[in-house]
Design an enzyme around this catalytic site. Structure first.
Site, PDB file in Angstrom:
ATOM      1  CG  ASN A   7     -59.656 -18.934 -11.751  1.00 45.85           C
ATOM      2  OD1 ASN A   7     -60.149 -18.783 -10.643  1.00 45.85           O
ATOM      3  ND2 ASN A   7     -58.803 -19.896 -12.032  1.00 45.85           N
ATOM      4  CE  LYS A  10     -55.742 -17.638 -13.328  1.00 48.86           C
ATOM      5  NZ  LYS A  10     -55.370 -17.458 -14.743  1.00 48.86           N
ATOM      6  CG  ASP A  62     -51.595 -18.339 -18.865  1.00 51.36           C
ATOM      7  OD1 ASP A  62     -52.517 -19.012 -18.351  1.00 51.36           O
ATOM      8  OD2 ASP A  62     -50.994 -18.716 -19.888  1.00 51.36           O
TER       9      ASP A  62
END
Length: 184
Positions: A7, A10, A62
């Site tokens: 991602n 992120k 996460d």
């Protein structure tokens, strides 16, 4: 420090946060299979797996949206639920629900080779909106009002959201711990 994720959002958020601590990261996408379990279990597994595979220290992250009235669903299944039900599906599940309390949670897992993973939790408390509001951010952001705010994450600029997001909280916890470890 290797940040294992697929991602790019992120990575961008982490780079800005770590800059404040004088830390640099390298982005790597190992594409490993995540186990079913809590955010903590997923982060522990991912960090240990990546550290062993690369033989270098790594972090993984996460995150999920946890809605109290739905027994903390979607939780660790947030990405799957976003892809299948989407925001409209969550709003449908929340029809006629009075208690709209929710939390965004983020767990950073850090692991060095041949060590046990360490976990850092960041939480933002809030509530689920009755409608989608805002087109900034991604995923469930347009549904989530952070506590004491009159705008959803989807209405906040990335800069404003990153000042107190669940991810920034877990990443900052890790960065403070990591800086203290390097002084010892």
């Amino acid at each position: 420090m290797n940040f294992i994720t697929g991602n790019k959002h992120k990575v961008e958020e982490a780079e800005k946060i770590f800059l404040k601590f004088g830390l640099k990261i390298q982005h790597m996408n190992l594409g490993y299979m995540e186990p079913q379990g809590t955010l903590e279990e997923v982060a522990r597994f991912g960090a240990k797996y990546a550290a062993q595979k690369l033989e270098e220290p790594v972090i993984v992250e996460d995150a999920g949206l946890f809605i109290k009235a739905l027994n903390w669903f979607p939780g660790p299944y947030s990405a799957y639920v976003q892809d299948t039900l989407g925001n409209k599906g969550i709003l449908k599940l929340m029809e006629n629900v009075k208690n709209r309390y929710a939390e965004f949670r983020s767990v950073v897992g850090y692991c060095a080779p041949n060590a046990e993973p360490k976990i850092f939790l960041g939480v933002v408390k809030g509530r689920i909106s009755n409608i989608e509001k805002g087109n900034l951010g991604f995923a469930f952001d347009p549904l989530f009002y952070p506590e004491d705010m009159d705008k959803t994450f989807g209405e906040l600029t990335t800069h404003k959201k990153n000042q107190f997001s669940h991810r920034s909280r877990s990443l900052e916890q890790f960065a403070r711990w990591y800086k203290n470890q390097s002084r010892d």
